[in-house]
Design a protein around this motif. Sequence first.
Motif, PDB file in Angstrom:
ATOM      1  N   ARG A  16     -12.959  -2.922 -50.225  1.00 56.37           N
ATOM      2  CA  ARG A  16     -12.560  -4.237 -50.758  1.00 56.37           C
ATOM      3  C   ARG A  16     -13.357  -5.347 -50.069  1.00 56.37           C
ATOM      4  O   ARG A  16     -13.749  -6.328 -50.704  1.00 56.37           O
ATOM      5  CB  ARG A  16     -11.055  -4.440 -50.560  1.00 56.37           C
ATOM      6  CG  ARG A  16     -10.213  -3.555 -51.458  1.00 56.37           C
ATOM      7  CD  ARG A  16      -8.733  -3.647 -51.128  1.00 56.37           C
ATOM      8  NE  ARG A  16      -8.207  -4.974 -51.380  1.00 56.37           N
ATOM      9  CZ  ARG A  16      -7.031  -5.401 -50.914  1.00 56.37           C
ATOM     10  NH1 ARG A  16      -6.276  -4.615 -50.182  1.00 56.37           N
ATOM     11  NH2 ARG A  16      -6.614  -6.622 -51.187  1.00 56.37           N
ATOM     12  N   VAL A  72      -9.943 -11.668 -43.723  1.00 55.30           N
ATOM     13  CA  VAL A  72      -8.890 -12.276 -44.569  1.00 55.30           C
ATOM     14  C   VAL A  72      -9.436 -12.638 -45.945  1.00 55.30           C
ATOM     15  O   VAL A  72      -8.659 -12.824 -46.888  1.00 55.30           O
ATOM     16  CB  VAL A  72      -8.230 -13.519 -43.920  1.00 55.30           C
ATOM     17  CG1 VAL A  72      -7.459 -13.133 -42.672  1.00 55.30           C
ATOM     18  CG2 VAL A  72      -9.236 -14.613 -43.655  1.00 55.30           C
ATOM     19  N   GLU A  73     -10.763 -12.693 -46.101  1.00 56.11           N
ATOM     20  CA  GLU A  73     -11.349 -13.008 -47.399  1.00 56.11           C
ATOM     21  C   GLU A  73     -11.057 -11.927 -48.439  1.00 56.11           C
ATOM     22  O   GLU A  73     -11.182 -12.168 -49.639  1.00 56.11           O
ATOM     23  CB  GLU A  73     -12.849 -13.271 -47.264  1.00 56.11           C
ATOM     24  CG  GLU A  73     -13.136 -14.542 -46.503  1.00 56.11           C
ATOM     25  CD  GLU A  73     -14.613 -14.886 -46.378  1.00 56.11           C
ATOM     26  OE1 GLU A  73     -15.462 -14.129 -46.899  1.00 56.11           O
ATOM     27  OE2 GLU A  73     -14.910 -15.923 -45.758  1.00 56.11           O
ATOM     28  N   TYR A  75      -8.230 -11.067 -49.158  1.00 55.81           N
ATOM     29  CA  TYR A  75      -7.090 -11.659 -49.864  1.00 55.81           C
ATOM     30  C   TYR A  75      -7.388 -13.079 -50.340  1.00 55.81           C
ATOM     31  O   TYR A  75      -6.927 -13.487 -51.392  1.00 55.81           O
ATOM     32  CB  TYR A  75      -5.860 -11.685 -48.949  1.00 55.81           C
ATOM     33  CG  TYR A  75      -5.443 -10.313 -48.483  1.00 55.81           C
ATOM     34  CD1 TYR A  75      -4.638  -9.505 -49.270  1.00 55.81           C
ATOM     35  CD2 TYR A  75      -5.877  -9.822 -47.256  1.00 55.81           C
ATOM     36  CE1 TYR A  75      -4.264  -8.239 -48.852  1.00 55.81           C
ATOM     37  CE2 TYR A  75      -5.511  -8.557 -46.833  1.00 55.81           C
ATOM     38  CZ  TYR A  75      -4.708  -7.759 -47.636  1.00 55.81           C
ATOM     39  OH  TYR A  75      -4.358  -6.503 -47.224  1.00 55.81           O
ATOM     40  N   ALA A  76      -8.153 -13.821 -49.545  1.00 56.51           N
ATOM     41  CA  ALA A  76      -8.353 -15.251 -49.818  1.00 56.51           C
ATOM     42  C   ALA A  76      -9.629 -15.549 -50.597  1.00 56.51           C
ATOM     43  O   ALA A  76      -9.786 -16.634 -51.141  1.00 56.51           O
ATOM     44  CB  ALA A  76      -8.350 -16.036 -48.500  1.00 56.51           C
ATOM     45  N   LYS A  91      -7.995 -23.518 -48.474  1.00 49.84           N
ATOM     46  CA  LYS A  91      -8.623 -22.368 -47.807  1.00 49.84           C
ATOM     47  C   LYS A  91      -7.762 -21.921 -46.626  1.00 49.84           C
ATOM     48  O   LYS A  91      -7.505 -20.728 -46.437  1.00 49.84           O
ATOM     49  CB  LYS A  91     -10.030 -22.753 -47.335  1.00 49.84           C
ATOM     50  CG  LYS A  91     -10.698 -21.722 -46.436  1.00 49.84           C
ATOM     51  CD  LYS A  91     -12.007 -22.275 -45.855  1.00 49.84           C
ATOM     52  CE  LYS A  91     -12.695 -21.298 -44.938  1.00 49.84           C
ATOM     53  NZ  LYS A  91     -12.149 -21.268 -43.582  1.00 49.84           N
ATOM     54  N   LEU A  94      -4.604 -20.181 -47.884  1.00 51.59           N
ATOM     55  CA  LEU A  94      -4.924 -18.849 -48.415  1.00 51.59           C
ATOM     56  C   LEU A  94      -5.241 -17.869 -47.295  1.00 51.59           C
ATOM     57  O   LEU A  94      -4.843 -16.705 -47.336  1.00 51.59           O
ATOM     58  CB  LEU A  94      -6.110 -18.924 -49.386  1.00 51.59           C
ATOM     59  CG  LEU A  94      -5.843 -19.543 -50.749  1.00 51.59           C
ATOM     60  CD1 LEU A  94      -7.139 -19.683 -51.539  1.00 51.59           C
ATOM     61  CD2 LEU A  94      -4.842 -18.694 -51.542  1.00 51.59           C
ATOM     62  N   GLU A  95      -5.970 -18.347 -46.284  1.00 48.12           N
ATOM     63  CA  GLU A  95      -6.347 -17.455 -45.184  1.00 48.12           C
ATOM     64  C   GLU A  95      -5.145 -17.089 -44.320  1.00 48.12           C
ATOM     65  O   GLU A  95      -5.050 -15.962 -43.844  1.00 48.12           O
ATOM     66  CB  GLU A  95      -7.489 -18.060 -44.365  1.00 48.12           C
ATOM     67  CG  GLU A  95      -8.780 -18.057 -45.170  1.00 48.12           C
ATOM     68  CD  GLU A  95     -10.018 -18.477 -44.389  1.00 48.12           C
ATOM     69  OE1 GLU A  95      -9.881 -18.980 -43.251  1.00 48.12           O
ATOM     70  OE2 GLU A  95     -11.119 -18.297 -44.939  1.00 48.12           O
ATOM     71  N   GLU A  97      -2.065 -16.889 -45.479  1.00 50.31           N
ATOM     72  CA  GLU A  97      -1.355 -15.916 -46.329  1.00 50.31           C
ATOM     73  C   GLU A  97      -2.049 -14.553 -46.260  1.00 50.31           C
ATOM     74  O   GLU A  97      -1.390 -13.516 -46.209  1.00 50.31           O
ATOM     75  CB  GLU A  97      -1.298 -16.405 -47.779  1.00 50.31           C
ATOM     76  CG  GLU A  97      -0.345 -17.571 -47.991  1.00 50.31           C
ATOM     77  CD  GLU A  97      -0.467 -18.194 -49.386  1.00 50.31           C
ATOM     78  OE1 GLU A  97      -1.305 -17.748 -50.205  1.00 50.31           O
ATOM     79  OE2 GLU A  97       0.296 -19.154 -49.656  1.00 50.31           O
ATOM     80  N   GLY A  98      -3.376 -14.579 -46.257  1.00 51.19           N
ATOM     81  CA  GLY A  98      -4.153 -13.345 -46.173  1.00 51.19           C
ATOM     82  C   GLY A  98      -3.900 -12.604 -44.867  1.00 51.19           C
ATOM     83  O   GLY A  98      -3.775 -11.379 -44.847  1.00 51.19           O
ATOM     84  N   GLN A 101      -0.580 -10.973 -45.068  1.00 51.62           N
ATOM     85  CA  GLN A 101      -0.649  -9.794 -45.937  1.00 51.62           C
ATOM     86  C   GLN A 101      -1.338  -8.628 -45.225  1.00 51.62           C
ATOM     87  O   GLN A 101      -0.920  -7.476 -45.341  1.00 51.62           O
ATOM     88  CB  GLN A 101      -1.395 -10.153 -47.230  1.00 51.62           C
ATOM     89  CG  GLN A 101      -1.235  -9.126 -48.335  1.00 51.62           C
ATOM     90  CD  GLN A 101       0.206  -8.974 -48.802  1.00 51.62           C
ATOM     91  OE1 GLN A 101       0.879  -9.946 -49.089  1.00 51.62           O
ATOM     92  NE2 GLN A 101       0.689  -7.740 -48.848  1.00 51.62           N
ATOM     93  N   LEU A 102      -2.394  -8.951 -44.475  1.00 58.05           N
ATOM     94  CA  LEU A 102      -3.117  -7.939 -43.700  1.00 58.05           C
ATOM     95  C   LEU A 102      -2.166  -7.280 -42.692  1.00 58.05           C
ATOM     96  O   LEU A 102      -2.152  -6.054 -42.539  1.00 58.05           O
ATOM     97  CB  LEU A 102      -4.279  -8.619 -42.968  1.00 58.05           C
ATOM     98  CG  LEU A 102      -5.538  -7.849 -42.613  1.00 58.05           C
ATOM     99  CD1 LEU A 102      -6.146  -7.158 -43.815  1.00 58.05           C
ATOM    100  CD2 LEU A 102      -6.564  -8.796 -41.996  1.00 58.05           C
TER     101      LEU A 102
END
Length: 196
Positions: A16, A72-73, A75-76, A91, A94-95, A97-98, A101-102
């Motif tokens: 990914r 993290v990208e 996800y972001a 940004k 999102l990062e 949140e990423g 999630q990670l």
Amino acid sequence: SANLESLANIVALTHRFQQIKRSIFATGEDRFENDVEHSFQLAFIAWYLIEKEGLKLNKEKVLLYAICHDLVEVYAGDASFYRTDEEEKRKNVLEQEGLNQLAQDYADFPALVETIHTYEKRDDEESKFVYALDKLLPLINIKLDGGRSWHLNSWTLDELYEAKRHKIAQDPVIHEYFVMVVALLRQNPELFPSKK
């Protein structure tokens, strides 16, 4: 078994990560560079500079920061180099949140999220070094590629300089290289689009 499933999941994460395209061309190719290539190059060049310059940095920390600094990208997504304040806030959200999630998706690898978190705080010399080098490398890559990405994105040298100088100033050795690179680029105006 559960162990094999965990291993397959982390291998899938690298796939990914490889699918995240950056906004600059892969040197000499008609495609964009991906995050895996970028992270390997960052780690490799960081190691080279530590050796060449005799830097008293913790190599393991530097290499780990370089390997996972953009993870993290996954996800972001990759953020554009030129961002408005609004885009910068988005940004960051999102990062974050990423990163959450990670941590959730790879709960059996807490060192990964801890390392990214420590890198992002930038309160050690190793993270500042990697951060500054991360901002320098595209200048060298795009120079070696004849400036295609600067033409594609209509980036001027003055814009690049302004956007990067404070970030690169976080590390004195990388800043010296930045000064040399900018001087070289100033001698090669054809690498940049002509003024609008």
